[in-house]
Design a protein around this motif. Structure first.
Motif, PDB file in Angstrom:
ATOM      1  N   ARG A 196      82.567 -72.493  39.377  1.00 58.70           N
ATOM      2  CA  ARG A 196      83.403 -71.215  39.724  1.00 58.70           C
ATOM      3  C   ARG A 196      84.408 -71.264  40.451  1.00 58.70           C
ATOM      4  O   ARG A 196      85.232 -70.597  41.033  1.00 58.70           O
ATOM      5  CB  ARG A 196      82.075 -70.381  40.461  1.00 58.70           C
ATOM      6  N   LEU A 197      84.721 -72.506  41.138  1.00 59.76           N
ATOM      7  CA  LEU A 197      85.814 -72.863  41.822  1.00 59.76           C
ATOM      8  C   LEU A 197      87.104 -72.868  40.914  1.00 59.76           C
ATOM      9  O   LEU A 197      87.181 -72.837  39.608  1.00 59.76           O
ATOM     10  CB  LEU A 197      85.678 -74.430  42.465  1.00 59.76           C
ATOM     11  N   PRO A 198      88.257 -72.376  41.583  1.00 58.15           N
ATOM     12  CA  PRO A 198      89.398 -72.475  40.846  1.00 58.15           C
ATOM     13  C   PRO A 198      89.393 -73.999  40.022  1.00 58.15           C
ATOM     14  O   PRO A 198      89.165 -74.779  40.677  1.00 58.15           O
ATOM     15  CB  PRO A 198      90.649 -72.574  41.726  1.00 58.15           C
ATOM     16  N   GLU A 199      90.059 -73.909  38.863  1.00 58.69           N
ATOM     17  CA  GLU A 199      90.101 -75.171  37.809  1.00 58.69           C
ATOM     18  C   GLU A 199      90.880 -76.158  38.762  1.00 58.69           C
ATOM     19  O   GLU A 199      90.633 -77.396  38.692  1.00 58.69           O
ATOM     20  CB  GLU A 199      90.686 -74.903  36.693  1.00 58.69           C
ATOM     21  N   GLU A 200      92.018 -76.018  39.480  1.00 58.26           N
ATOM     22  CA  GLU A 200      92.702 -76.815  40.073  1.00 58.26           C
ATOM     23  C   GLU A 200      91.960 -77.402  41.331  1.00 58.26           C
ATOM     24  O   GLU A 200      92.248 -78.469  41.673  1.00 58.26           O
ATOM     25  CB  GLU A 200      94.110 -76.365  40.579  1.00 58.26           C
ATOM     26  N   GLU A 201      91.128 -76.974  41.830  1.00 54.90           N
ATOM     27  CA  GLU A 201      90.003 -77.582  42.952  1.00 54.90           C
ATOM     28  C   GLU A 201      88.981 -78.168  42.484  1.00 54.90           C
ATOM     29  O   GLU A 201      88.402 -78.932  43.201  1.00 54.90           O
ATOM     30  CB  GLU A 201      89.432 -76.435  43.702  1.00 54.90           C
ATOM     31  N   ARG A 202      88.265 -78.137  41.192  1.00 54.70           N
ATOM     32  CA  ARG A 202      87.230 -78.671  40.785  1.00 54.70           C
ATOM     33  C   ARG A 202      87.112 -80.336  40.969  1.00 54.70           C
ATOM     34  O   ARG A 202      85.932 -80.758  41.060  1.00 54.70           O
ATOM     35  CB  ARG A 202      86.843 -78.279  39.266  1.00 54.70           C
ATOM     36  N   GLY A 203      88.427 -80.878  40.474  1.00 56.78           N
ATOM     37  CA  GLY A 203      88.169 -82.199  40.530  1.00 56.78           C
ATOM     38  C   GLY A 203      88.236 -82.933  41.898  1.00 56.78           C
ATOM     39  O   GLY A 203      87.782 -84.105  41.875  1.00 56.78           O
ATOM     40  N   LYS A 204      88.204 -82.098  42.820  1.00 56.06           N
ATOM     41  CA  LYS A 204      87.918 -82.556  44.179  1.00 56.06           C
ATOM     42  C   LYS A 204      86.415 -83.014  44.559  1.00 56.06           C
ATOM     43  O   LYS A 204      86.096 -83.411  45.723  1.00 56.06           O
ATOM     44  CB  LYS A 204      88.463 -81.854  45.329  1.00 56.06           C
ATOM     45  N   TYR A 205      85.701 -82.555  43.420  1.00 60.12           N
ATOM     46  CA  TYR A 205      84.291 -82.487  43.829  1.00 60.12           C
ATOM     47  C   TYR A 205      83.216 -83.048  42.721  1.00 60.12           C
ATOM     48  O   TYR A 205      83.854 -83.084  41.712  1.00 60.12           O
ATOM     49  CB  TYR A 205      83.678 -81.069  44.090  1.00 60.12           C
ATOM     50  N   VAL A 206      82.029 -83.656  43.158  1.00 62.47           N
ATOM     51  CA  VAL A 206      81.170 -84.087  42.346  1.00 62.47           C
ATOM     52  C   VAL A 206      79.686 -83.672  42.797  1.00 62.47           C
ATOM     53  O   VAL A 206      79.657 -83.211  43.720  1.00 62.47           O
ATOM     54  CB  VAL A 206      81.080 -85.850  42.307  1.00 62.47           C
ATOM     55  N   ILE A 207      79.059 -83.639  41.717  1.00 62.54           N
ATOM     56  CA  ILE A 207      77.343 -83.329  41.945  1.00 62.54           C
ATOM     57  C   ILE A 207      76.550 -84.389  41.818  1.00 62.54           C
ATOM     58  O   ILE A 207      76.837 -85.141  40.892  1.00 62.54           O
ATOM     59  CB  ILE A 207      76.847 -82.321  40.715  1.00 62.54           C
ATOM     60  N   GLN A 208      75.923 -84.602  43.029  1.00 63.94           N
ATOM     61  CA  GLN A 208      75.015 -85.681  42.994  1.00 63.94           C
ATOM     62  C   GLN A 208      73.575 -85.481  42.888  1.00 63.94           C
ATOM     63  O   GLN A 208      72.995 -84.245  43.512  1.00 63.94           O
ATOM     64  CB  GLN A 208      74.969 -86.632  44.554  1.00 63.94           C
ATOM     65  N   LYS A 209      72.858 -85.748  41.694  1.00 59.34           N
ATOM     66  CA  LYS A 209      71.707 -85.140  41.036  1.00 59.34           C
ATOM     67  C   LYS A 209      70.546 -86.145  41.571  1.00 59.34           C
ATOM     68  O   LYS A 209      70.848 -87.393  41.727  1.00 59.34           O
ATOM     69  CB  LYS A 209      71.843 -84.983  39.593  1.00 59.34           C
ATOM     70  N   ALA A 210      69.523 -85.684  41.651  1.00 57.40           N
ATOM     71  CA  ALA A 210      68.206 -86.576  42.165  1.00 57.40           C
ATOM     72  C   ALA A 210      68.170 -87.555  41.330  1.00 57.40           C
ATOM     73  O   ALA A 210      68.659 -87.541  40.022  1.00 57.40           O
ATOM     74  CB  ALA A 210      67.113 -85.801  41.898  1.00 57.40           C
ATOM     75  N   GLY A 211      67.968 -89.030  41.848  1.00 58.54           N
ATOM     76  CA  GLY A 211      67.991 -90.075  41.061  1.00 58.54           C
ATOM     77  C   GLY A 211      69.399 -90.896  41.252  1.00 58.54           C
ATOM     78  O   GLY A 211      69.715 -91.768  40.455  1.00 58.54           O
ATOM     79  N   ASP A 212      70.333 -90.196  41.971  1.00 60.60           N
ATOM     80  CA  ASP A 212      71.359 -90.962  42.379  1.00 60.60           C
ATOM     81  C   ASP A 212      72.624 -91.039  41.104  1.00 60.60           C
ATOM     82  O   ASP A 212      73.122 -91.734  40.863  1.00 60.60           O
ATOM     83  CB  ASP A 212      71.218 -92.448  42.784  1.00 60.60           C
ATOM     84  N   ARG A 213      72.297 -90.037  40.333  1.00 59.94           N
ATOM     85  CA  ARG A 213      73.295 -89.602  39.004  1.00 59.94           C
ATOM     86  C   ARG A 213      74.442 -88.867  39.660  1.00 59.94           C
ATOM     87  O   ARG A 213      73.993 -87.769  40.238  1.00 59.94           O
ATOM     88  CB  ARG A 213      72.559 -89.145  37.994  1.00 59.94           C
ATOM     89  N   GLN A 214      75.781 -89.175  39.518  1.00 62.22           N
ATOM     90  CA  GLN A 214      76.962 -88.276  39.769  1.00 62.22           C
ATOM     91  C   GLN A 214      77.430 -87.777  38.472  1.00 62.22           C
ATOM     92  O   GLN A 214      77.590 -88.480  37.481  1.00 62.22           O
ATOM     93  CB  GLN A 214      77.914 -89.099  40.484  1.00 62.22           C
ATOM     94  N   TYR A 215      77.942 -86.453  38.779  1.00 59.68           N
ATOM     95  CA  TYR A 215      78.380 -85.685  37.457  1.00 59.68           C
ATOM     96  C   TYR A 215      79.736 -85.191  37.996  1.00 59.68           C
ATOM     97  O   TYR A 215      79.967 -84.764  39.183  1.00 59.68           O
ATOM     98  CB  TYR A 215      77.780 -84.606  37.306  1.00 59.68           C
ATOM     99  N   THR A 216      80.528 -85.409  37.197  1.00 55.56           N
ATOM    100  CA  THR A 216      82.100 -85.078  37.681  1.00 55.56           C
ATOM    101  C   THR A 216      82.232 -83.611  37.170  1.00 55.56           C
ATOM    102  O   THR A 216      81.188 -82.877  36.472  1.00 55.56           O
ATOM    103  CB  THR A 216      83.234 -85.738  36.818  1.00 55.56           C
ATOM    104  N   SER A 217      83.255 -83.062  37.631  1.00 58.53           N
ATOM    105  CA  SER A 217      83.816 -81.497  37.161  1.00 58.53           C
ATOM    106  C   SER A 217      83.834 -81.336  35.786  1.00 58.53           C
ATOM    107  O   SER A 217      83.389 -80.231  35.308  1.00 58.53           O
ATOM    108  CB  SER A 217      84.834 -81.225  38.177  1.00 58.53           C
ATOM    109  N   SER A 218      84.266 -82.262  35.190  1.00 64.66           N
ATOM    110  CA  SER A 218      84.435 -82.071  33.663  1.00 64.66           C
ATOM    111  C   SER A 218      83.094 -82.115  33.059  1.00 64.66           C
ATOM    112  O   SER A 218      82.773 -81.543  32.196  1.00 64.66           O
ATOM    113  CB  SER A 218      85.380 -83.020  33.061  1.00 64.66           C
ATOM    114  N   GLU A 219      82.234 -83.274  33.530  1.00 63.40           N
ATOM    115  CA  GLU A 219      80.704 -83.150  33.010  1.00 63.40           C
ATOM    116  C   GLU A 219      79.949 -81.772  33.307  1.00 63.40           C
ATOM    117  O   GLU A 219      79.115 -81.158  32.486  1.00 63.40           O
ATOM    118  CB  GLU A 219      80.052 -84.335  33.568  1.00 63.40           C
ATOM    119  N   ALA A 220      80.249 -81.258  34.522  1.00 67.56           N
ATOM    120  CA  ALA A 220      79.736 -79.893  34.907  1.00 67.56           C
ATOM    121  C   ALA A 220      79.924 -78.948  34.020  1.00 67.56           C
ATOM    122  O   ALA A 220      79.298 -77.953  33.603  1.00 67.56           O
ATOM    123  CB  ALA A 220      79.964 -79.962  36.448  1.00 67.56           C
TER     124      ALA A 220
END
Length: 95
Positions: A56-80
């Motif tokens: 839901r973030l503006p598309e130009e802002e998404r790349g600044k963030y990652v999601i850290q999921k339980a088990g230490d797996r990170q997901y990029t904005s494009s994966e999300a």
């Protein structure tokens, strides 16, 4: 069931469907991780909630963030964004 590494060989267990209810947190992509990584979280919730928040973030802002999921797996904005389009992605609960 979560997709965390098993205690055998440190490889993820085959858990079947995506674990949308696993714990997850939103981080700045450049927060450095490290010992205090948990304290750097900007938001916490289920994996599905963090995907919704990030997409839901503006598309130009998404790349600044990652999601850290339980088990230490990170997901990029494009994966999300890709995960949000899956047929099995849970609908948002109505209030």
């Amino acid at each position: 069931m979560s997709d965390h590494p098993s205690t055998y060989d440190g490889t993820p267990e085959k858990s079947g469907p995506m674990a949308w209810d696993d714990r997850a947190s939103l981080h700045r992509a450049d927060d450095g991780q490290g010992v205090f990584d948990g304290a750097n979280a900007l938001n916490r919730g289920t994996f599905a909630e963090m995907i919704r928040h990030l997409t839901r973030l503006p598309e130009e802002e998404r790349g600044k963030y990652v999601i850290q999921k339980a088990g230490d797996r990170q997901y990029t904005s494009s994966e999300a964004a890709m995960l949000a389009t899956r047929d099995d992605f849970p609908a948002e609960a109505e209030s």
